[in-house]
Design a protein around this motif. Structure first.
Motif, PDB file in Angstrom:
ATOM      1  N   PHE A   1     -10.334  -3.398   1.826  1.00  0.00           N
ATOM      2  CA  PHE A   1     -10.434  -2.231   2.699  1.00  0.00           C
ATOM      3  C   PHE A   1     -10.535  -2.665   4.161  1.00  0.00           C
ATOM      4  CE2 PHE A   1     -13.083   1.255   4.584  1.00  0.00           C
ATOM      5  CZ  PHE A   1     -12.105   2.233   4.548  1.00  0.00           C
ATOM      6  N   GLY A   2     -11.375  -3.633   4.438  1.00  0.00           N
ATOM      7  CA  GLY A   2     -11.494  -4.157   5.800  1.00  0.00           C
ATOM      8  C   GLY A   2     -10.187  -4.748   6.290  1.00  0.00           C
ATOM      9  N   LEU A   3      -9.472  -5.425   5.399  1.00  0.00           N
ATOM     10  CA  LEU A   3      -8.186  -6.016   5.759  1.00  0.00           C
ATOM     11  C   LEU A   3      -7.160  -4.933   6.080  1.00  0.00           C
ATOM     12  CD1 LEU A   3      -6.503  -8.607   6.064  1.00  0.00           C
ATOM     13  CD2 LEU A   3      -5.977  -8.431   3.610  1.00  0.00           C
ATOM     14  N   ALA A   4      -7.157  -3.851   5.301  1.00  0.00           N
ATOM     15  CA  ALA A   4      -6.236  -2.742   5.578  1.00  0.00           C
ATOM     16  C   ALA A   4      -6.543  -2.113   6.936  1.00  0.00           C
ATOM     17  CB  ALA A   4      -6.320  -1.697   4.468  1.00  0.00           C
ATOM     18  N   LEU A   5      -7.832  -1.888   7.227  1.00  0.00           N
ATOM     19  CA  LEU A   5      -8.204  -1.335   8.526  1.00  0.00           C
ATOM     20  C   LEU A   5      -7.877  -2.307   9.663  1.00  0.00           C
ATOM     21  CD1 LEU A   5     -11.600   0.389   7.687  1.00  0.00           C
ATOM     22  CD2 LEU A   5      -9.429   1.512   8.248  1.00  0.00           C
ATOM     23  N   LEU A   6      -8.086  -3.594   9.434  1.00  0.00           N
ATOM     24  CA  LEU A   6      -7.733  -4.610  10.423  1.00  0.00           C
ATOM     25  C   LEU A   6      -6.236  -4.561  10.725  1.00  0.00           C
ATOM     26  CD1 LEU A   6      -8.274  -7.178  12.153  1.00  0.00           C
ATOM     27  CD2 LEU A   6      -8.023  -8.499  10.054  1.00  0.00           C
TER      28      LEU A   6
ATOM     29  N   LEU B   1     -10.860 -10.440  -2.850  1.00  0.00           N
ATOM     30  CA  LEU B   1     -10.034  -9.387  -2.285  1.00  0.00           C
ATOM     31  C   LEU B   1     -10.496  -7.982  -2.646  1.00  0.00           C
ATOM     32  CD1 LEU B   1      -7.428  -8.477  -0.789  1.00  0.00           C
ATOM     33  CD2 LEU B   1      -6.243  -8.702  -2.977  1.00  0.00           C
ATOM     34  N   PHE B   2     -10.857  -7.744  -3.872  1.00  0.00           N
ATOM     35  CA  PHE B   2     -10.942  -6.372  -4.367  1.00  0.00           C
ATOM     36  C   PHE B   2     -12.229  -5.643  -3.998  1.00  0.00           C
ATOM     37  CE2 PHE B   2      -7.927  -8.566  -7.124  1.00  0.00           C
ATOM     38  CZ  PHE B   2      -6.815  -7.770  -6.882  1.00  0.00           C
ATOM     39  N   MET B   3     -12.053  -4.371  -3.627  1.00  0.00           N
ATOM     40  CA  MET B   3     -13.181  -3.522  -3.246  1.00  0.00           C
ATOM     41  C   MET B   3     -14.182  -3.361  -4.381  1.00  0.00           C
ATOM     42  SD  MET B   3     -11.591  -0.434  -0.915  1.00  0.00           S
ATOM     43  CE  MET B   3     -12.756   0.712  -1.551  1.00  0.00           C
ATOM     44  N   ALA B   4     -13.718  -3.383  -5.600  1.00  0.00           N
ATOM     45  CA  ALA B   4     -14.613  -3.214  -6.746  1.00  0.00           C
ATOM     46  C   ALA B   4     -15.705  -4.283  -6.765  1.00  0.00           C
ATOM     47  CB  ALA B   4     -13.814  -3.250  -8.052  1.00  0.00           C
TER      48      ALA B   4
END
Length: 146
Positions: free
Chosen positions: A117-122, A108-111
């Motif tokens: 991040f892709g999931l939020a934009l999706l 899950l984590f961007m780190a």
């Protein structure tokens, strides 16, 4: 046909979609410009295409052109509220491909180069595909002209 176009362009007169459109449009345009033009520290079409080919998205140059165009022009259209639903659908598909092909295996984590991040934009793109541009979008001008 007019009924389809009218439904495509018409949305509820709410300001809520604007709160999504502005940041999502800016973020997508910035990421797309990295892929297309090499701006903001990006690698441009050639470098992005080589990377995409290296992870199995071939032909790399074409995939970079498609992804970069979906992000840059999709972001621009979303920002303007122009053909919001189709632009958001293209962005949602692009984010789903990015998540599945690049980020999913990292968690899950961007780190960790994960998919958050892709999931939020999706999620935001799906929301705009459902809601449309809202009150302050160019779609309203087009719908009113029909």
């Amino acid at each position: 046909m007019n009924t389809f176009i009218q439904r495509l362009l018409t949305s509820h007169p709410s300001l809520a979609p604007l709160a999504l459109r502005v940041p999502v449009g800016i973020i997508l345009m910035a990421h797309g410009s990295q892929k297309l033009f090499g701006w903001f520290g990006g690698y441009g079409l050639e470098g992005t295409g080589q990377w995409m080919a290296s992870i199995g998205l071939a032909p790399g140059f074409l995939m970079a052109l498609l992804a970069g165009s979906a992000e840059f022009f999709g972001g621009l259209f979303i920002l303007l509220g122009l053909l919001t639903r189709p632009a958001a659908a293209v962005v949602a598909f692009t984010m789903a491909v990015a998540i599945a092909s690049v980020h999913l295996e990292n968690g899950l984590f961007m780190a960790n180069n994960g998919y958050e991040f892709g999931l939020a934009l999706l999620a935001m793109a799906v929301s705009l595909a459902i809601s449309g541009a809202g009150k302050l979008g160019l779609d309203n001008l087009l719908a009113n002209r029909r």
